[in-house]
Each structure stands twice: as structure tokens, then as C-alpha cells.
Write a protein that holds these residues in place. Structure first.
Motif, short mmCIF file in Angstrom:
data_model
loop_
_atom_site.label_atom_id
_atom_site.label_comp_id
_atom_site.label_asym_id
_atom_site.label_seq_id
_atom_site.Cartn_x
_atom_site.Cartn_y
_atom_site.Cartn_z
N VAL A 1 0.84 -1.21 0.00
CA VAL A 1 0.00 0.00 0.00
C VAL A 1 0.86 1.25 0.00
CG1 VAL A 1 -1.68 1.33 1.33
CG2 VAL A 1 -1.94 -1.15 1.14
N SER A 2 1.96 1.23 0.76
CA SER A 2 2.82 2.41 0.88
C SER A 2 3.46 2.78 -0.45
CB SER A 2 3.92 2.15 1.92
OG SER A 2 3.36 2.00 3.20
N VAL A 3 3.82 1.78 -1.25
CA VAL A 3 4.42 2.07 -2.56
C VAL A 3 3.46 2.89 -3.41
CG1 VAL A 3 5.28 1.10 -4.72
CG2 VAL A 3 5.90 0.04 -2.56
N PHE A 4 2.20 2.47 -3.46
CA PHE A 4 1.20 3.22 -4.22
C PHE A 4 1.03 4.64 -3.67
CE2 PHE A 4 -0.05 -1.06 -5.49
CZ PHE A 4 -0.45 -0.89 -6.80
N VAL A 5 0.96 4.73 -2.35
CA VAL A 5 0.75 6.04 -1.72
C VAL A 5 1.90 6.99 -2.04
CG1 VAL A 5 0.62 7.25 0.50
CG2 VAL A 5 -0.69 5.14 0.15
N PHE A 6 3.14 6.52 -1.89
CA PHE A 6 4.28 7.40 -2.10
C PHE A 6 4.53 7.70 -3.58
CE2 PHE A 6 5.45 5.89 2.24
CZ PHE A 6 5.41 7.14 2.85
N LEU A 7 4.18 6.77 -4.46
CA LEU A 7 4.25 7.09 -5.89
C LEU A 7 3.23 8.19 -6.22
CD1 LEU A 7 4.62 3.56 -7.56
CD2 LEU A 7 6.28 5.43 -7.64
N TYR A 8 2.08 8.12 -5.60
CA TYR A 8 1.06 9.15 -5.80
C TYR A 8 1.52 10.49 -5.26
CZ TYR A 8 -3.51 11.48 -5.44
OH TYR A 8 -4.54 12.38 -5.55
N LEU A 9 2.09 10.48 -4.06
CA LEU A 9 2.53 11.73 -3.42
C LEU A 9 3.71 12.36 -4.14
CD1 LEU A 9 2.23 10.74 0.36
CD2 LEU A 9 0.69 12.21 -0.95
N THR A 10 4.73 11.53 -4.49
CA THR A 10 5.91 12.08 -5.16
C THR A 10 5.62 12.49 -6.61
OG1 THR A 10 6.65 9.84 -5.76
CG2 THR A 10 7.53 10.79 -3.72
N GLY A 11 4.52 11.95 -7.16
CA GLY A 11 4.12 12.32 -8.51
C GLY A 11 3.08 13.42 -8.53
N ASN A 12 2.85 14.06 -7.36
CA ASN A 12 1.86 15.14 -7.26
C ASN A 12 0.49 14.72 -7.79
OD1 ASN A 12 3.67 17.07 -6.11
ND2 ASN A 12 4.53 17.43 -8.15
N GLY A 13 0.09 13.54 -7.37
CA GLY A 13 -1.22 13.05 -7.75
C GLY A 13 -1.23 12.15 -8.96
N ASN A 14 -0.07 11.94 -9.57
CA ASN A 14 0.02 11.08 -10.76
C ASN A 14 1.02 9.96 -10.46
OD1 ASN A 14 0.44 9.85 -13.24
ND2 ASN A 14 0.33 11.77 -14.39
N ILE A 15 0.51 8.74 -10.30
CA ILE A 15 1.37 7.60 -9.97
C ILE A 15 2.45 7.39 -11.02
CG2 ILE A 15 1.38 5.07 -9.78
CD1 ILE A 15 -1.21 5.21 -8.26
#
Length: 445
Positions: A242-256
Motif C-alpha cells: 500500500v505504501s508504494v502506491f501512496v508514495f508514488l502518488y505523493l511524489t508524482g503530485n497526484g500522478n502515480i
């Protein structure tokens, strides 16, 4: 030199350093003292790059996570449930199939895919007497291939950007997403690798050095730990996913698709360790002292792997400065038959990826070369891009200096060179199938 030394000496660090030093020796016009200075400067510059530091930290923190899970007794509980209570795993085939399914289902980030498939599969393989080398092959043969096929990840973001550049140049027209979807259909190596891997598991096929691979004795070591509910193993892994998805979303400014892979896996490990402290210490499973000692012990175990990754990044920088990839690409003639173009692009991409240890670097080099070649010869552009993707994954899969090869070895607790040697025959089979398909589709598609 690095590849030959690695296969001969089995000392990966020495081999990589030899390759780095030789490359810098050439770049410094054969000056020994200038090469020493350049070597020091190279490693200082590498350690100053944030993404490299985070990747190295990820490798070390993986050791902490694995040691804590083992110390908690959750692995024993998981093994008991899978083999005795549920009877889901009752043979080497079923033990490996669990890792295969995980490798196919978790496609968001190849490093995390290998890690989770290895973490879950390793105790099951130990219980069923499956060599770690075979588990490493399963992890490596699913992580990168599936990530390059289901491109809702960083792989897709890179490829979309490279294809968009070709559209902007006027060579091809349309939407980069459409081109990528059409090209992924021709990613024959990844498709072949996944099918071959499934068949190897189902029919228990051992060829070449894999026949001599021995089961690990780590299962006996695990039995010294007391068994605990399997959620002590499962819950940290769920948090990790779950954390991988969350941090990809956050570091991509809403774009995984635009998220940072290195940042995401680093923050994922920190989050997982924090969760494990709550789960193990605050719930009374272990003391803070045991938690810290186990974390340090696990990190220490994988420090060597982190150094191998650092040296792999170093040789990648050196081959970039030497223009190794561009030189190899220049050897391809523009007078090729359109029917052989895709096969040649696949082979060339494989050589570049094998020599440099990076599939992403190969994509960056070869797509700007492959697309103009295909347009000039009036060949199938999507097939040419698919050949680049396939070749990049194939060469990276086989290379002893590839970070994905190293991480798959790490996840499976297998020596890097043993992993390379045992998986190579299977990779070559998939590679031959891919070449044949590229020629057939170039003629009839």
C-alpha cells in the motif's frame, strides 16, 4: 572486463571495481594517478545523488525488515498455515507458484515486486526443499517482465516520454499512449519469459546449472524461532504494498506514473519499519532493545548488497561517459532488410542492456535510434519499439551487473553469480523465442 571477472572470480565487488577502473583509465588517457582521482570523484558524486542514496538505503533497510519479520515468528506461523492448516502449499510447485502469482499481480515497481515475492516464497521454498536459486529466477523473471507489460508504473512514464519526443520531432504522429499500447503487444521477451517461467514451475524443469543448485538450510534456522500468528508477517507486507502506491502518488503530485521510484521504495521501507515497531514492540511481541538489535543485524547482513548496487551504478556512469551504448548502436547498418530490423534492434538492445546493466538506459539510447530506422525502412514502428523494450528487459535480466538481478538475489537470499548462472539458460530460451517472433511478425504482420 567486469562481466568476465564476475563469472570467473565470483567476486562481484572486485569485478565491478575492475570494470570501473579500466573504463576511467581509458577516459583519463591511460594516466594512473588521474584515474585514481577520477575514481574517488566518481564515488563521491554518486553518493551525493539523492536517488542513489535512497536506493542504497532501501537495500539496507530491506535487511532490517526481513530480520524483524523472522524474529517475530510470523514466518513460522505463515509456513504452518500454508503447509499444515490450509494445505495450500504441499509441494515445490505450489511453493514457487505463490511467488509467481505475487510477481505477476504486484506490477507497480519491479524492486518491490522482487522483494515481496522473495520474502513470501523463501520460507515456503525452504520448507519444500526448493533451492534459493530457483526462487531468485522466479522473482527476476516476473518482476521486470510484468512491469514492462502492465505499464501503469515508472516504466510506462519513461517510455511515454521517450515516444513523445519522437512525436514532437515529427517522425511519427498520434498519441504517445496509443503508440505505447501498440508496442507493448510486441514485447515478446517479457511475454515469453512469463510463459517459460510458468512452465518451469509447473513441470519442475531444471536445466543447466540449476540441476546442481542445492536447497538452503535456512529453514532449520527459522525453526529456532517460536511460531507466532502469521499476521506478524502478512501485515508488514500489506503495509509495504500500500505504501508504494501512496508514495508514488505523493511524489508524482497526484500522478502515480510520474512518481519517484527511488523515493517511494525508501519511504516505504521507513513506513514499514515504523509500523513494525508499533506491531511488535507496542503490542508486546518484543522489546525496543530486541527491535533495534534485530534491525541493525538485518541491515548489516545486506550492507554488502548495497555496496554491489553502488558499484553497479558506478559502472553504469562509466559506460555512459564512454558512449558504450551509442557505439554499439552505431554498428547496426541502415541497409538492413525491414524483415530483420526488429530482430536486430532486439539483439542490439540486449547487448547494450547486458553490457551496461540498465534496461531504462537502453530504452533512452535505443528508442531515438529504432524509431527513425523503422520509419526510414518503412517498417512497423510499434514492432521496433517493442523490440527495444524486449531487448532492454532481456539484457538486464541476464546481466550480473544489473540492479534488478542484484535485488532479486537479495530477496531470495541467493548469491548473485549463482543466480546469474542458473537463470541464464531459461532467459536464453525466452530470448530465442522472442527473436523468432520478431522475424515472423515483421514478415506477416
Amino acid at each position: 572486463m567486469a562481466i568476465a571477472l564476475a563469472l570467473y572470480s565470483r567476486n562481484v565487488l572486485l569485478s565491478l571495481f575492475g570494470g570501473v577502473f579500466l573504463g576511467l583509465f581509458l577516459l583519463q588517457d591511460f594516466s594512473f594517478f588521474a584515474t585514481l582521482d577520477a575514481t574517488l570523484s566518481l564515488f563521491i558524486s554518486l553518493l551525493s545523488e539523492a536517488w542513489i542514496g535512497k536506493t542504497l538505503a532501501f537495500a539496507v533497510l530491506v535487511g532490517s525488515v526481513m530480520e524483524l519479520i523472522e524474529r517475530s515468528g510470523g514466518i513460522n506461523g505463515f509456513v504452518e498455515y500454508m503447509t499444515q492448516k490450509s494445505k495450500l502449499v504441499a509441494s515445490p510447485r505450489s511453493a514457487l507458484m505463490v511467488s509467481y502469482i505475487i510477481g505477476v499481480v504486484i506490477f507497480i515497481e519491479s524492486s518491490i515486486t522482487s522483494l515481496i515475492a522473495g520474502a513470501v516464497g523463501r520460507p515456503l521454498c525452504d520448507k519444500e526443499g526448493v533451492p534459493h536459486a530457483k526462487l531468485a529466477y522466479i522473482c527476476d523473471s516476473t518482476s521486470a517482465p510484468i512491469s514492462s507489460l502492465i505499464v501503469l508504473n515508472g516504466w510506462g512514464a519513461l517510455l511515454l516520454g521517450l515516444i513523445a519526443t519522437q512525436i514532437d520531432s515529427g517522425l511519427i504522429s498520434g498519441e504517445s499512449v496509443d503508440w505505447l499500447i501498440k508496442s507493448v503487444v510486441y514485447n515478446f521477451y517479457a511475454i515469453s519469459a512469463l510463459i517459460v517461467t510458468f512452465l518451469v514451475i509447473w513441470f519442475n524443469i531444471d536445466i543447466g546449472p540449476m540441476k546442481a543448485a542445492l536447497p538452503s538450510n535456512s529453514h532449520a534456522r527459522l525453526m529456532f524461532n517460536k511460531s507466532a500468528p502469521m499476521h506478524y508477517m502478512i501485515m508488514p507486507i500489506i503495509v509495504m504494498i500500500v505504501s508504494v502506491f501512496v508514495f508514488l502518488y505523493l511524489t508524482g503530485n497526484g500522478n502515480i506514473l510520474k512518481g519517484s521510484g527511488s523515493s517511494s521504495i525508501f519511504y516505504t521501507m521507513l513506513t514499514t519499519l515504523g509500523f513494525m515497531y508499533i506491531l511488535y514492540v507496542m503490542k508486546g511481541k518484543m522489546s525496543t532493545k530486541i527491535y533495534l538489535l534485530s534491525s541493525f543485524k538485518g541491515a548489516k547482513k545486506l550492507f554488502g548488497i548495497a555496496m554491489i548496487l553502488l558499484f553497479a551504478f558506478a559502472i553504469g556512469k562509466v559506460t555512459l561517459q564512454l558512449h558504450t551504448g551509442l557505439y554499439l548502436a552505431s554498428l547496426a547498418s541502415n541497409n538492413l532488410s525491414p524483415y530483420l530490423l526488429a530482430a536486430v534492434i532486439f539483439l542490439l538492445s540486449s547487448i547494450i542492456s547486458f553490457s551496461t546493466g540498465t534496461s531504462w538506459g537502453t530504452f533512452s539510447i535505443m528508442i531515438p535510434i529504432a524509431v527513425p530506422m523503422a520509419v526510414g525502412l518503412d517498417a512497423n514502428v510499434s514492432l521496433a519499439i517493442g523490440a527495444v523494450i524486449s531487448g532492454g528487459v532481456f539484457g538486464d535480466h541476464c546481466s550480473p551487473i544489473s540492479d534488478t538481478t542484484i535485488i532479486s538475489s537479495l530477496a531470495s537470499d541467493c548469491e548473485v553469480i549463482e543466480h546469474v548462472k542458473t537463470q541464464l539458460p531459461y532467459a536464453l530460451i525466452s530470448g530465442v523465442v522472442a527473436i523468432i517472433l520478431f522475424i515472423v511478425f515483421a514478415i506477416f504482420a
